[in-house]
Scaffold this active site. Structure first.
Site, PDB file in Angstrom:
ATOM      1  N   CYS A 177      -5.298   5.677 -15.495  1.00 45.00           N
ATOM      2  CA  CYS A 177      -4.766   5.801 -14.143  1.00 45.00           C
ATOM      3  C   CYS A 177      -3.365   5.194 -14.139  1.00 45.00           C
ATOM      4  O   CYS A 177      -3.213   3.983 -14.349  1.00 45.00           O
ATOM      5  CB  CYS A 177      -5.674   5.074 -13.150  1.00 45.00           C
ATOM      6  SG  CYS A 177      -5.073   5.070 -11.449  1.00 45.00           S
ATOM      7  N   CYS A 203      -0.149   2.172   3.668  1.00 49.60           N
ATOM      8  CA  CYS A 203      -1.548   2.426   4.035  1.00 49.60           C
ATOM      9  C   CYS A 203      -2.248   1.082   4.209  1.00 49.60           C
ATOM     10  O   CYS A 203      -2.143   0.205   3.342  1.00 49.60           O
ATOM     11  CB  CYS A 203      -2.244   3.263   2.970  1.00 49.60           C
ATOM     12  SG  CYS A 203      -1.552   4.933   2.796  1.00 49.60           S
ATOM     13  N   CYS A 219      -4.680  -0.514   1.447  1.00 45.78           N
ATOM     14  CA  CYS A 219      -4.209  -0.477   0.060  1.00 45.78           C
ATOM     15  C   CYS A 219      -3.339  -1.687  -0.266  1.00 45.78           C
ATOM     16  O   CYS A 219      -2.347  -1.954   0.424  1.00 45.78           O
ATOM     17  CB  CYS A 219      -3.422   0.812  -0.173  1.00 45.78           C
ATOM     18  SG  CYS A 219      -2.741   0.980  -1.846  1.00 45.78           S
ATOM     19  N   CYS A 258      -9.855   1.424  -6.750  1.00 40.61           N
ATOM     20  CA  CYS A 258      -9.009   2.177  -5.834  1.00 40.61           C
ATOM     21  C   CYS A 258      -8.478   1.293  -4.704  1.00 40.61           C
ATOM     22  O   CYS A 258      -9.243   0.631  -4.006  1.00 40.61           O
ATOM     23  CB  CYS A 258      -9.816   3.351  -5.267  1.00 40.61           C
ATOM     24  SG  CYS A 258      -8.841   4.452  -4.230  1.00 40.61           S
TER      25      CYS A 258
END
Length: 331
Positions: free
Chosen positions: A94, A105, A108, A323
């Site tokens: 990733c 966001c 995040c 994530c």
């Protein structure tokens, strides 16, 4: 390691030198030029002096060792994080595309950093090289690359596409286009450009809410590209490419995970060539993952409504590599 500088230094060399150098970097995965035995000694010395191959990185492994996060220090001392996720049948890297992110966001960690700068194409490729070297010691290879790390790929479009070309190049990693995925928060211009590239890579949309009001509260970019505009661009993309689009939906406890939200999402995506990937939220600030019962109910609604859906299991949460957790510094 700066590939661009290496390629520039070879400008006056015979054309076959570039192929030799690529083989050493991407296939032999050498870490010093002294190992590049097909090159003349003088060239090796010059490359070692001006373009060393070292990558400054610190590694952090999850308890099950299936996830490894690397903190890379770039030439200007800026830092990015990249992640290796190991499965039985594949090894996925990733990669990050920016130092920080301008999109803010709320769920995040990268978004909370703010934006520093775009990565150059070779700084993106360097992340794959790092883990390819690591895996070589275990006699396995990188099989997949996902542009889902720090930053918004479509706000660094040219460097991302150039990096993909290198990763896909048969003289490089030779990773098939269908094993490469880009995730965007919904930059419509980027979606339209990608549709015209003729690439067979996978497109993922970070959706996370089925209505404009909720999505804008989580993702300010929705004010610029509301759902109607975003969905029209996706319809055009599917029509042009005939490729399935993945919608990523992070389930945040009691914020976007109700049965009603699931019905709204099903109505939004009805009839589209798509797959919904449900991702339990990883702890960032005040945001927490949905309860298991709510996840099961949410998924069941989508399935009953005829939406193709899967649930992703979290990797690397214990090392803040999951994530939404990348922040450019180990903590």
């Amino acid at each position: 390691m700066r590939l661009n500088s290496i390629y520039n230094l070879l400008g006056n060399e015979p054309s076959y030198r570039l192929k030799q150098v690529k083989h050493h970097i991407f296939i032999d995965l050498i870490e010093t030029w002294t190992s590049a035995t097909t090159l003349p000694k003088k060239l090796r010395e010059n490359l070692e002096l001006k373009c060393p191959l070292d990558i400054k990185a610190l590694f952090l492994k999850s308890k099950d060792e299936n996830t490894i996060k690397a903190l890379i220090t770039l030439n200007d001392d800026k830092r990015i994080e990249t992640v290796l996720m190991r499965h039985k049948d594949r090894n996925t890297v990733c990669v990050s595309t920016q130092v920080g992110c301008p999109l803010s966001c709320t769920f995040c960690a990268t978004g909370r950093m703010g934006f520093v700068r775009n990565l150059e194409w070779d700084e993106i490729v360097e992340q794959v090289v790092l883990f390819a070297r690591y895996l070589k010691k275990k006699n396995v290879k990188v099989t997949n690359v996902v542009f889902m790390g720090m930053g918004e790929p479509f706000l660094n479009y040219e460097n991302v596409i150039q990096a993909i070309e290198v990763i896909n190049d048969e003289d490089s990693f030779n990773i098939g286009a269908r094993r490469i995925s880009i995730s965007t928060s919904g930059i419509v211009e980027g979606i339209k450009r990608l549709a015209d590239e003729g690439l067979q890579i996978n497109l993922a949309i970070s959706l996370h809410a089925p209505t404009d009001e909720l999505r804008s509260s989580l993702m300010p970019i929705n004010d610029k590209y509301p759902l109607d505009t975003l969905m029209k661009s996706i319809d055009e993309y599917i029509k042009k490419t005939r490729r399935k689009v993945m919608f990523e939906y992070i389930l945040i406890d009691k914020i976007n995970d109700s049965k009603e939200h699931a019905f709204e999402l099903a109505r939004l995506l009805k009839g589209k060539l798509c797959l919904v990937n449900l991702i339990p939220c990883n702890p960032v600030g005040e945001f927490h993952p949905s309860e298991r019962s709510r996840i099961i109910e949410f998924k069941s609604v989508l399935e009953r409504e005829g939406i193709n859906v899967v649930q992703r299991f979290s990797f690397g949460q214990d090392i803040k590599a999951a994530c939404g957790q990348l922040a450019g510094a180990f903590s």
